[in-house]
Design a protein around this motif. Structure first.
Motif, mmCIF file in Angstrom:
data_model
loop_
_atom_site.group_PDB
_atom_site.id
_atom_site.type_symbol
_atom_site.label_atom_id
_atom_site.label_comp_id
_atom_site.label_asym_id
_atom_site.label_seq_id
_atom_site.Cartn_x
_atom_site.Cartn_y
_atom_site.Cartn_z
ATOM 1 N N LYS A 35 36.139 96.409 -17.659
ATOM 2 C CA LYS A 35 36.349 95.492 -16.525
ATOM 3 C C LYS A 35 35.534 95.873 -15.283
ATOM 4 O O LYS A 35 34.974 95.013 -14.620
ATOM 5 N N PHE A 36 35.492 97.151 -14.972
ATOM 6 C CA PHE A 36 34.768 97.579 -13.772
ATOM 7 C C PHE A 36 33.279 97.260 -13.888
ATOM 8 O O PHE A 36 32.651 96.815 -12.918
ATOM 9 N N THR A 39 32.917 93.604 -13.253
ATOM 10 C CA THR A 39 33.071 93.318 -11.823
ATOM 11 C C THR A 39 31.790 93.649 -11.059
ATOM 12 O O THR A 39 31.381 92.915 -10.160
ATOM 13 N N ALA A 40 31.138 94.741 -11.424
ATOM 14 C CA ALA A 40 29.900 95.159 -10.756
ATOM 15 C C ALA A 40 28.678 94.382 -11.250
ATOM 16 O O ALA A 40 27.598 94.502 -10.704
ATOM 17 N N LEU A 76 28.124 104.437 -12.492
ATOM 18 C CA LEU A 76 28.681 103.437 -13.404
ATOM 19 C C LEU A 76 27.629 102.947 -14.387
ATOM 20 O O LEU A 76 27.897 102.815 -15.584
ATOM 21 N N SER A 80 27.907 103.557 -18.295
ATOM 22 C CA SER A 80 27.970 102.381 -19.148
ATOM 23 C C SER A 80 26.943 102.447 -20.278
ATOM 24 O O SER A 80 27.263 102.187 -21.438
#
Length: 169
Positions: A35-36, A39-40, A76, A80
């Motif tokens: 999810k993060f 969102t980014a 992130l 990822s």
């Protein structure tokens, strides 16, 4: 290479689609799972069983006070890329976990960032064959000027979903 888990089967299926459709579908899959990252607006540019390339546009929601991509957003992006690639090889009865990350910010980033990482055949076999272990993944993160603003290293671990010796109640 044959998929050994649900994620790998999805990625293999998506990679059979037309090239123009692969990136949006992989990005959608990843954004729903993490999810993060969704969102980014982390974008999956390329993903197969040996190589991951993800990008992050320099937009307001990920910027720092000087207008470049925030340090946390860079972390992130690297997490990822490395995590998605490792996740393709961890069987469904195991859980991948980020154990540590080492980020050395060496230059100011300009514009969009691209994170690229890969696994060797030996690393892939190790992940697939080892019930519980960890592996160090180097991620190259470059900006629009092809400068590497951060040197990034991530240690990913995986453990069985079920403990062999359950704790007493």
């Amino acid at each position: 290479m044959k998929a050994i888990n649900k994620l790998g089967r999805y990625v293999a299926k998506i990679n059979n689609y037309s090239p123009w459709l692969r990136s949006p579908l992989l990005t959608l899959l990843f954004g729903k799972a993490v999810k993060f990252a969704g969102t980014a607006s982390v974008k999956v540019d390329l993903l197969n069983f040996q190589l991951a390339q993800l990008s992050l546009a320099n937009k307001t929601k990920v910027q720092n006070h000087i207008g470049s991509v925030h340090a946390a957003a860079m972390a992130l992006l690297g997490e990822s890329a490395s995590g998605f690639l490792v996740g393709l090889h961890v069987s469904d009865d195991r859980i991948p976990l980020l154990k540590s990350m080492q980020l050395n910010y060496v230059k100011r980033a300009t514009g969009k960032l691209v994170a690229t990482t890969s696994l060797t055949d030996e690393q892939i076999q190790f992940i697939r064959d080892t019930e519980k272990g960890d592996i160090t993944i180097l991620v190259k993160i470059t900006d629009e000027l092809n400068v590497e603003p951060v040197i990034a290293e991530f240690v990913w671990a995986w453990v069985p979903k079920q403990r062999k010796d359950p704790r007493p109640i």
